[in-house]
Design an enzyme around this catalytic site. Structure first.
Site, PDB file in Angstrom:
ATOM      1  N   ILE A  13       0.845  -1.207   0.000  1.00  0.00           N
ATOM      2  CA  ILE A  13       0.000   0.000   0.000  1.00  0.00           C
ATOM      3  C   ILE A  13       0.876   1.250   0.000  1.00  0.00           C
ATOM      4  CG2 ILE A  13      -1.731   1.296   1.305  1.00  0.00           C
ATOM      5  CD1 ILE A  13      -2.769  -1.433   2.380  1.00  0.00           C
ATOM      6  N   ASN A  33      11.929  -0.623   6.973  1.00  0.00           N
ATOM      7  CA  ASN A  33      13.067  -1.493   7.328  1.00  0.00           C
ATOM      8  C   ASN A  33      13.266  -2.608   6.302  1.00  0.00           C
ATOM      9  OD1 ASN A  33      10.998  -3.250   7.857  1.00  0.00           O
ATOM     10  ND2 ASN A  33      11.539  -3.632  10.001  1.00  0.00           N
ATOM     11  N   LEU A  34      12.480  -2.608   5.255  1.00  0.00           N
ATOM     12  CA  LEU A  34      12.573  -3.583   4.162  1.00  0.00           C
ATOM     13  C   LEU A  34      12.365  -5.021   4.634  1.00  0.00           C
ATOM     14  CD1 LEU A  34      15.464  -2.073   1.954  1.00  0.00           C
ATOM     15  CD2 LEU A  34      13.005  -1.699   1.794  1.00  0.00           C
ATOM     16  N   ASP A  55      13.935   1.344  11.285  1.00  0.00           N
ATOM     17  CA  ASP A  55      12.851   0.640  11.964  1.00  0.00           C
ATOM     18  C   ASP A  55      11.985   1.618  12.754  1.00  0.00           C
ATOM     19  OD1 ASP A  55      11.400  -1.170  13.772  1.00  0.00           O
ATOM     20  OD2 ASP A  55      12.856  -2.662  13.073  1.00  0.00           O
ATOM     21  N   ALA A  76       3.674   1.499   8.309  1.00  0.00           N
ATOM     22  CA  ALA A  76       4.623   0.428   8.646  1.00  0.00           C
ATOM     23  C   ALA A  76       4.012  -0.481   9.705  1.00  0.00           C
ATOM     24  CB  ALA A  76       5.933   1.013   9.160  1.00  0.00           C
ATOM     25  N   TYR A 144      -1.989  -8.867  16.604  1.00  0.00           N
ATOM     26  CA  TYR A 144      -2.077  -7.886  15.515  1.00  0.00           C
ATOM     27  C   TYR A 144      -3.247  -6.937  15.758  1.00  0.00           C
ATOM     28  CZ  TYR A 144      -3.028  -6.044  10.809  1.00  0.00           C
ATOM     29  OH  TYR A 144      -3.277  -5.212   9.729  1.00  0.00           O
ATOM     30  N   LYS A 148      -3.303  -2.895  16.801  1.00  0.00           N
ATOM     31  CA  LYS A 148      -3.970  -1.867  15.977  1.00  0.00           C
ATOM     32  C   LYS A 148      -4.940  -1.056  16.831  1.00  0.00           C
ATOM     33  CE  LYS A 148      -2.286  -2.519  11.769  1.00  0.00           C
ATOM     34  NZ  LYS A 148      -1.417  -1.514  11.153  1.00  0.00           N
ATOM     35  N   ASN A 173     -10.042  -5.824   3.351  1.00  0.00           N
ATOM     36  CA  ASN A 173      -8.953  -6.522   2.648  1.00  0.00           C
ATOM     37  C   ASN A 173      -8.576  -5.797   1.361  1.00  0.00           C
ATOM     38  OD1 ASN A 173     -10.168  -8.485   4.566  1.00  0.00           O
ATOM     39  ND2 ASN A 173      -8.460  -9.710   3.823  1.00  0.00           N
ATOM     40  N   ARG A 271      -7.057 -21.367  10.173  1.00  0.00           N
ATOM     41  CA  ARG A 271      -5.952 -20.775  10.936  1.00  0.00           C
ATOM     42  C   ARG A 271      -6.441 -20.274  12.294  1.00  0.00           C
ATOM     43  NH1 ARG A 271      -3.254 -16.961   6.310  1.00  0.00           N
ATOM     44  NH2 ARG A 271      -1.735 -18.471   5.550  1.00  0.00           N
TER      45      ARG A 271
HETATM   46  P1  NAD Z   1       3.230  -4.609   3.489  1.00  0.00           P
HETATM   47  O1  NAD Z   1       3.859  -5.677   4.299  1.00  0.00           O
HETATM   48  O2  NAD Z   1       3.381  -4.676   2.016  1.00  0.00           O
HETATM   49  O3  NAD Z   1       3.731  -3.172   3.969  1.00  0.00           O
HETATM   50  C1  NAD Z   1       4.190  -2.909   5.269  1.00  0.00           C
HETATM   51  C2  NAD Z   1       5.561  -2.228   5.148  1.00  0.00           C
HETATM   52  O4  NAD Z   1       6.007  -1.911   6.453  1.00  0.00           O
HETATM   53  C3  NAD Z   1       6.604  -3.142   4.498  1.00  0.00           C
HETATM   54  O5  NAD Z   1       7.274  -2.407   3.492  1.00  0.00           O
HETATM   55  C4  NAD Z   1       7.552  -3.472   5.647  1.00  0.00           C
HETATM   56  O6  NAD Z   1       8.884  -3.664   5.198  1.00  0.00           O
HETATM   57  C5  NAD Z   1       7.390  -2.249   6.532  1.00  0.00           C
HETATM   58  N1  NAD Z   1       7.671  -2.522   7.940  1.00  0.00           N
HETATM   59  C6  NAD Z   1       7.228  -3.556   8.701  1.00  0.00           C
HETATM   60  N2  NAD Z   1       7.718  -3.442   9.945  1.00  0.00           N
HETATM   61  C7  NAD Z   1       8.465  -2.317   9.962  1.00  0.00           C
HETATM   62  C8  NAD Z   1       9.233  -1.680  10.955  1.00  0.00           C
HETATM   63  N3  NAD Z   1       9.336  -2.188  12.180  1.00  0.00           N
HETATM   64  N4  NAD Z   1       9.889  -0.543  10.641  1.00  0.00           N
HETATM   65  C9  NAD Z   1       9.807  -0.029   9.386  1.00  0.00           C
HETATM   66  N5  NAD Z   1       9.118  -0.589   8.408  1.00  0.00           N
HETATM   67  C10 NAD Z   1       8.446  -1.730   8.694  1.00  0.00           C
HETATM   68  O7  NAD Z   1       1.695  -4.562   3.906  1.00  0.00           O
HETATM   69  P2  NAD Z   1       0.501  -3.665   3.367  1.00  0.00           P
HETATM   70  O8  NAD Z   1      -0.569  -4.585   2.968  1.00  0.00           O
HETATM   71  O9  NAD Z   1       1.009  -2.647   2.412  1.00  0.00           O
HETATM   72  O10 NAD Z   1       0.029  -2.973   4.726  1.00  0.00           O
HETATM   73  C11 NAD Z   1       0.247  -1.578   4.993  1.00  0.00           C
HETATM   74  C12 NAD Z   1      -0.479  -1.231   6.286  1.00  0.00           C
HETATM   75  O11 NAD Z   1      -1.884  -1.457   6.125  1.00  0.00           O
HETATM   76  C13 NAD Z   1      -0.076  -2.087   7.491  1.00  0.00           C
HETATM   77  O12 NAD Z   1      -0.080  -1.270   8.643  1.00  0.00           O
HETATM   78  C14 NAD Z   1      -1.165  -3.124   7.606  1.00  0.00           C
HETATM   79  O13 NAD Z   1      -1.313  -3.618   8.912  1.00  0.00           O
HETATM   80  C15 NAD Z   1      -2.361  -2.296   7.174  1.00  0.00           C
HETATM   81  N6  NAD Z   1      -3.479  -3.104   6.683  1.00  0.00           N
HETATM   82  C16 NAD Z   1      -3.364  -3.769   5.496  1.00  0.00           C
HETATM   83  C17 NAD Z   1      -4.448  -4.507   5.025  1.00  0.00           C
HETATM   84  C18 NAD Z   1      -4.404  -5.228   3.716  1.00  0.00           C
HETATM   85  O14 NAD Z   1      -5.429  -5.819   3.346  1.00  0.00           O
HETATM   86  N7  NAD Z   1      -3.310  -5.197   2.968  1.00  0.00           N
HETATM   87  C19 NAD Z   1      -5.633  -4.581   5.785  1.00  0.00           C
HETATM   88  C20 NAD Z   1      -5.684  -3.900   7.001  1.00  0.00           C
HETATM   89  C21 NAD Z   1      -4.608  -3.134   7.418  1.00  0.00           C
HETATM   90  C1  UD2 Z   2      -5.971  -9.133   6.181  1.00  0.00           C
HETATM   91  C2  UD2 Z   2      -4.640  -8.410   6.328  1.00  0.00           C
HETATM   92  C3  UD2 Z   2      -4.468  -7.967   7.722  1.00  0.00           C
HETATM   93  C4  UD2 Z   2      -5.713  -7.330   8.227  1.00  0.00           C
HETATM   94  C5  UD2 Z   2      -7.066  -7.903   7.823  1.00  0.00           C
HETATM   95  C6  UD2 Z   2      -8.212  -6.919   7.960  1.00  0.00           C
HETATM   96  C7  UD2 Z   2      -2.815  -9.190   4.885  1.00  0.00           C
HETATM   97  C8  UD2 Z   2      -1.709 -10.143   4.680  1.00  0.00           C
HETATM   98  N1  UD2 Z   2      -3.532  -9.328   6.013  1.00  0.00           N
HETATM   99  O1  UD2 Z   2      -6.021 -10.281   7.044  1.00  0.00           O
HETATM  100  O2  UD2 Z   2      -3.335  -7.099   7.777  1.00  0.00           O
HETATM  101  O3  UD2 Z   2      -5.597  -6.156   8.751  1.00  0.00           O
HETATM  102  O4  UD2 Z   2      -7.030  -8.277   6.464  1.00  0.00           O
HETATM  103  O5  UD2 Z   2      -9.369  -7.418   7.411  1.00  0.00           O
HETATM  104  O6  UD2 Z   2      -3.049  -8.321   4.091  1.00  0.00           O
HETATM  105  N2  UD2 Z   2      -6.167 -17.996   3.229  1.00  0.00           N
HETATM  106  C9  UD2 Z   2      -6.239 -19.238   2.626  1.00  0.00           C
HETATM  107  N3  UD2 Z   2      -5.168 -19.674   1.908  1.00  0.00           N
HETATM  108  C10 UD2 Z   2      -4.020 -18.933   1.769  1.00  0.00           C
HETATM  109  C11 UD2 Z   2      -3.972 -17.665   2.401  1.00  0.00           C
HETATM  110  C12 UD2 Z   2      -5.068 -17.221   3.123  1.00  0.00           C
HETATM  111  O7  UD2 Z   2      -7.243 -19.944   2.738  1.00  0.00           O
HETATM  112  O8  UD2 Z   2      -3.077 -19.391   1.110  1.00  0.00           O
HETATM  113  C13 UD2 Z   2      -7.353 -17.531   3.981  1.00  0.00           C
HETATM  114  C14 UD2 Z   2      -7.067 -17.086   5.396  1.00  0.00           C
HETATM  115  O9  UD2 Z   2      -7.057 -18.171   6.288  1.00  0.00           O
HETATM  116  C15 UD2 Z   2      -8.256 -16.132   5.625  1.00  0.00           C
HETATM  117  C16 UD2 Z   2      -8.471 -15.499   4.243  1.00  0.00           C
HETATM  118  O10 UD2 Z   2      -7.836 -16.360   3.315  1.00  0.00           O
HETATM  119  O11 UD2 Z   2      -9.394 -16.861   5.996  1.00  0.00           O
HETATM  120  C17 UD2 Z   2      -7.868 -14.106   4.115  1.00  0.00           C
HETATM  121  O12 UD2 Z   2      -6.525 -14.165   4.560  1.00  0.00           O
HETATM  122  P1  UD2 Z   2      -5.516 -12.936   4.411  1.00  0.00           P
HETATM  123  O13 UD2 Z   2      -4.257 -13.332   5.098  1.00  0.00           O
HETATM  124  O14 UD2 Z   2      -5.436 -12.466   3.023  1.00  0.00           O
HETATM  125  O15 UD2 Z   2      -6.277 -11.777   5.149  1.00  0.00           O
HETATM  126  P2  UD2 Z   2      -6.852 -11.566   6.607  1.00  0.00           P
HETATM  127  O16 UD2 Z   2      -8.296 -11.242   6.403  1.00  0.00           O
HETATM  128  O17 UD2 Z   2      -6.479 -12.654   7.545  1.00  0.00           O
END
Ligand code: NAD
Ligand code: UD2
Length: 308
Positions: A13, A33-34, A55, A76, A144, A148, A173, A271
């Site tokens: 994102i 922090n990659l 970090d 992050a 987690y 949050k 999601n 899970r």
């Molecule tokens: P992502 O893993 O691609 O991005 C997270 C980034 O944070 C990564 O680049 C990682 O290297 C960096 N990071 C992790 N720990 C760090 C640390 N200690 N210091 C500095 N950098 C750090 O994940 P994303 O899907 O892009 O998620 C972005 C944000 O949105 C996160 O806070 C995540 O919890 C939140 N979020 C995502 C989803 C989703 O569906 N993708 C849903 C709900 C919330």
């Molecule tokens: C996602 C976000 C999380 C969060 C949440 C909010 C990611 C990685 N996680 O968690 O940060 O804030 O949304 O709604 O973006 N699954 C399978 N097979 C696979 C992988 C996943 O069945 O190989 C299932 C998993 O068990 C779950 C569903 O797919 O029931 C979604 O999993 P997810 O990890 O994409 O997302 P979620 O909702 O746990």
């Protein structure tokens, strides 16, 4: 021109937000922090972009990154729910201490506006599959989700006590290009589409009838950029979802249609801490933000598959 700091800006994102901000002419500073993010997600040759590898759990690094910024998008975090179940201590550093460090650094440097990526996970179980609004009692099931929710409370404390302007989004999601499928705990769409394209077997945890409210990345950017520049922030958290519940079995059927078939699928035990249903009541989002036209999940999948 003072830069916008994007923590986690090398991730899925964050890197899209960086592109959107640069395209709007902002200067951007990234702190990442990659651990999951990649340099290759960033246009490092753009003179408006500054990258700091560091970090968010390190208060001194955060203070340095926040100094001189006009606003912060705090993204992050270790985004994997399962990673927090496996290692709550380590993920707490990124997912909670990181937020507190951002708040403190903003207070010290007089930066007000902060956008925070919270999560639908704060609500916990939603057995009925009803749309959940922001006032639904919170029942975080995992470290987690607890981190949050605690981050939200701290941001609110800094708002009341120190005048911070937090725009808190509870993402449901989010999916799209650059979501890294390489970990078993990556976003489900990134894993399923990659495996379908490569003909590799797919694991479904549970019966596949769990549902999620999938939101395409391009639609999210429209909201995030509004929140960074709006004259005032919306008080309290705002759900980001379309109020549409899609089961994993439906998702697989759609991917199969777009890919011309599916590899073998195995159904495994659910899970720990997995939420059964997740669906956003988005009336607050509609009331406070100019929503882009919905990118349907199928349309989003088509864009994603075309770019991978
Ligand atoms: P992502 O893993 O691609 O991005 C997270 C980034 O944070 C990564 O680049 C990682 O290297 C960096 N990071 C992790 N720990 C760090 C640390 N200690 N210091 C500095 N950098 C750090 O994940 P994303 O899907 O892009 O998620 C972005 C944000 O949105 C996160 O806070 C995540 O919890 C939140 N979020 C995502 C989803 C989703 O569906 N993708 C849903 C709900 C919330
Ligand atoms: C996602 C976000 C999380 C969060 C949440 C909010 C990611 C990685 N996680 O968690 O940060 O804030 O949304 O709604 O973006 N699954 C399978 N097979 C696979 C992988 C996943 O069945 O190989 C299932 C998993 O068990 C779950 C569903 O797919 O029931 C979604 O999993 P997810 O990890 O994409 O997302 P979620 O909702 O746990």
């Amino acid at each position: 021109m003072r830069p916008v700091l994007v923590t986690g800006g090398a991730g899925f994102i964050g890197s899209h937000l960086v592109d959107a901000l640069l395209a709007q002419g902002h200067r951007v500073r990234v702190l990442d922090n990659l651990s999951m993010g990649k340099r290759s997600n960033l246009p490092l040759d753009n003179p408006l972009l500054q990258f700091i590898q560091g970090d968010v759990a390190d208060a001194a690094v955060v203070a340095q990154a926040v100094a001189g910024c006009v606003a912060v998008a705090h993204l992050a975090a270790v985004a994997s729910v399962q990673a927090s179940v496996d290692d709550p201590v380590a993920t707490h550093q990124s997912n909670f201490v990181g937020t507190l460090n951002v708040c403190e650094a903003m207070r010290l440097h007089g930066v007000k506006r902060v956008l925070f990526a919270s999560s639908a996970a704060v609500y916990g179980h939603n057995g009925e599959g009803m749309a959940i609004d922001e006032n639904t009692p919170k029942a975080p099931l995992t470290p987690y989700a607890a981190d949050k929710l605690a981050s939200e409370h701290y941001l609110d404390f800094y708002r009341r006590q120190h005048g911070l302007e937090p725009a808190i989004f509870r993402f449901f999601n989010i999916f799209g290009p650059r979501q890294d499928p390489s970990s078993p705990y990556s976003g489900v769409i990134s894993i399923f589409t990659q495996r379908a394209q490569q003909g590799l077997p797919i694991s479904v945890f549970g019966d596949g009838e769990q549902t999620r409210d999938f939101f395409y990345i391009a639609d999210l950017l429209a909201l995030l950029t509004q929140a960074l520049t709006a004259p005032q922030v919306v008080e309290g958290a705002v759900n980001v979802g379309w109020n549409q519940a899609v089961s994993l079995n439906q998702l697989l059927a759609d991917i199969g249609e777009l890919c011309g078939g599916l590899p073998a699928i195995t159904y495994q035990a659910p899970r720990a801490g997995d939420i059964r249903h997740s669906r956003a009541d988005n009336q607050r989002l509609q009331a406070h933000y100019q929503l882009p036209p919905t990118t349907s999940m199928q349309e989003g999948l088509r864009h994603l598959l075309a770019q991978s």
